[in-house]
Design an enzyme around this catalytic site. Structure first.
Site, short mmCIF file in Angstrom:
data_model
loop_
_atom_site.label_atom_id
_atom_site.label_comp_id
_atom_site.label_asym_id
_atom_site.label_seq_id
_atom_site.Cartn_x
_atom_site.Cartn_y
_atom_site.Cartn_z
N ARG A 100 0.82 -1.23 0.00
CA ARG A 100 0.00 0.00 0.00
C ARG A 100 0.85 1.27 0.00
NH1 ARG A 100 -3.32 -3.48 3.43
NH2 ARG A 100 -1.63 -3.26 4.90
N THR A 116 11.28 4.77 6.09
CA THR A 116 10.13 5.02 6.97
C THR A 116 9.51 3.68 7.37
OG1 THR A 116 8.71 5.26 5.04
CG2 THR A 116 9.51 7.30 6.04
N ARG A 156 11.14 0.10 8.96
CA ARG A 156 11.63 -0.30 10.28
C ARG A 156 13.15 -0.15 10.28
NH1 ARG A 156 7.26 0.43 11.81
NH2 ARG A 156 5.83 -0.96 12.93
N GLU A 213 15.84 2.22 18.60
CA GLU A 213 14.98 3.39 18.83
C GLU A 213 14.70 3.49 20.31
OE1 GLU A 213 11.38 3.61 16.52
OE2 GLU A 213 12.47 3.22 14.67
N HIS A 242 10.53 8.64 14.35
CA HIS A 242 9.45 7.69 14.02
C HIS A 242 8.07 8.38 14.07
CE1 HIS A 242 8.49 3.11 14.04
NE2 HIS A 242 7.63 3.78 13.30
C1 GLV Z 1 4.31 2.65 12.45
O1 GLV Z 1 5.49 2.51 12.29
C2 GLV Z 1 3.37 1.62 12.14
O2 GLV Z 1 3.75 0.47 11.85
O3 GLV Z 1 2.16 1.92 12.19
#
Ligand code: GLV
Length: 325
Positions: free
Chosen positions: A158, A236, A238, A267, A286
């Site tokens: 997505r 963005t 992991r 993190e 994050h």
């Molecule tokens: C954020 O990193 C999520 O997986 O919603």
């Protein structure tokens, strides 16, 4: 009739919390920092369900400590690598997540990182604050450009597809690597390539893959050695998808142009991390899904999963539907 008992591991937007408080007897963790492991084990004891964040590691021990009445684990995130889903499935506990509602916010943020790194916005801001802005210079702070560049997407689910849609507006060429995605995407004008081709041809590489044993450190020193010198890497997804030592070396030796990370390993990133001394690395904490409306929707979806689970109904978004067989 007594309301089901639930534990919520942090304050979440009211849109979700209100629903939960109405339907359940809720123990809500109020502190900014997550519960420690001992606190988590204590608070899940005896609950019918719990809602957790990606900061909590949920394994078989947590499930067993909750007890045999545990009916649902609802993650306030789309990613669920913090949960041992196999252990939940073995105990017939459905696990919920929050897909779709954060797709656009995350793709917007990945684009913001791409643009900020390519056009050196954090560095330019420091330049102004440090009094280095003396005149308009034809050679000052030159950077890369999105228009006409090649965007390589690792992961074409997505969020990867939402990136491709945005890239069309920037007149970019889009290629993607996704072992699971076999459908060509004529409307998105995105071409499927192998991993090596993606690394070699992309001006921008954006990661949109879940963290699994196969994707852990998939961006390692060998991968960096195949990238273009002008490449910008954006993560963005992991943190552990990128090997942090290999990233440090690639940026320090300017083997790639720069990187933008919204996720890191570990993190939060400790303040003495060598990564924080690099000029060509932009790091955010994050927050890719941190749009107000998006976070409210995530809370609502996570609440609905939790409530459905404790009521013995099928979760609207379940990552292990095998539990219903
Ligand atoms: C954020 O990193 C999520 O997986 O919603």
């Amino acid at each position: 009739m007594a309301k089901p008992k639930v534990f919520v591991t942090r304050l979440i937007p009211e849109k979700g919390l209100d629903l939960i408080r109405e339907a359940c007897e809720a123990d809500v963790w109020q502190a900014e920092l997550p519960p420690t492991r001992a606190e988590l084990l204590r608070h899940v004891h005896g609950v019918d369900g719990f809602l957790c964040l990606l900061t909590e590691q949920i394994d078989g021990e947590v499930m067993d400590e909750a007890g045999p009445q545990l009916k649902v684990i609802s993650n306030h995130a789309v990613g669920f690598d913090n949960i041992d889903v196999g252990a939940a499935t073995a105990r017939k506990i459905p696990v919920g997540n929050t897909p779709e509602v954060l797709t656009d916010a995350t793709a917007d943020f990945a684009f913001a990182l791409m643009m900020a790194v390519a056009r050196r916005i954090p560095e330019a801001e420091r330049y102004v604050h440090e009094g280095k802005w003396k005149t308009w210079g034809p050679l000052t702070l030159l950077g890369g450009e999105l228009t006409g560049g090649t965007l390589g997407l690792i992961g074409f689910g997505r969020i990867g597809k939402a990136m491709a849609r945005r890239a069309l507006g920037f007149e970019m060429r889009v290629i993607y690597y996704d072992p699971g995605e076999t459908q060509p995407s004529p409307e998105l004008k995105a071409n499927r390539v192998d991993f090596e081709t993606l690394l070699a041809e992309s001006d921008f590489i954006s990661l949109h893959t879940p963290l699994t044993p196969d994707t852990r450190h998939m961006i390692d020193s060998e991968a960096f050695s195949k990238m273009k010198p002008n490449a910008v890497l954006v993560n963005t997804a992991r943190g552990p998808v990128v090997d942090p030592q290999a990233l440090y070396e690639a940026l320090k030796e300017k083997r790639i142009f720069g990187a933008g990370l919204d996720v890191t390993e570990p993190e939060p990133l400790p303040l003495d991390s060598p990564l924080l001394g690099l000029d060509n690395l932009l790091i955010t904490p994050h927050i890719a899904s941190a749009g107000r409306a998006t976070r409210a929707q995530m809370a609502w979806m996570a609440a609905r999963n939790l409530i459905a689970g404790v009521m013995g109904e099928r979760l609207p978004n379940c990552v292990n539907p095998q539990v219903y067989k």
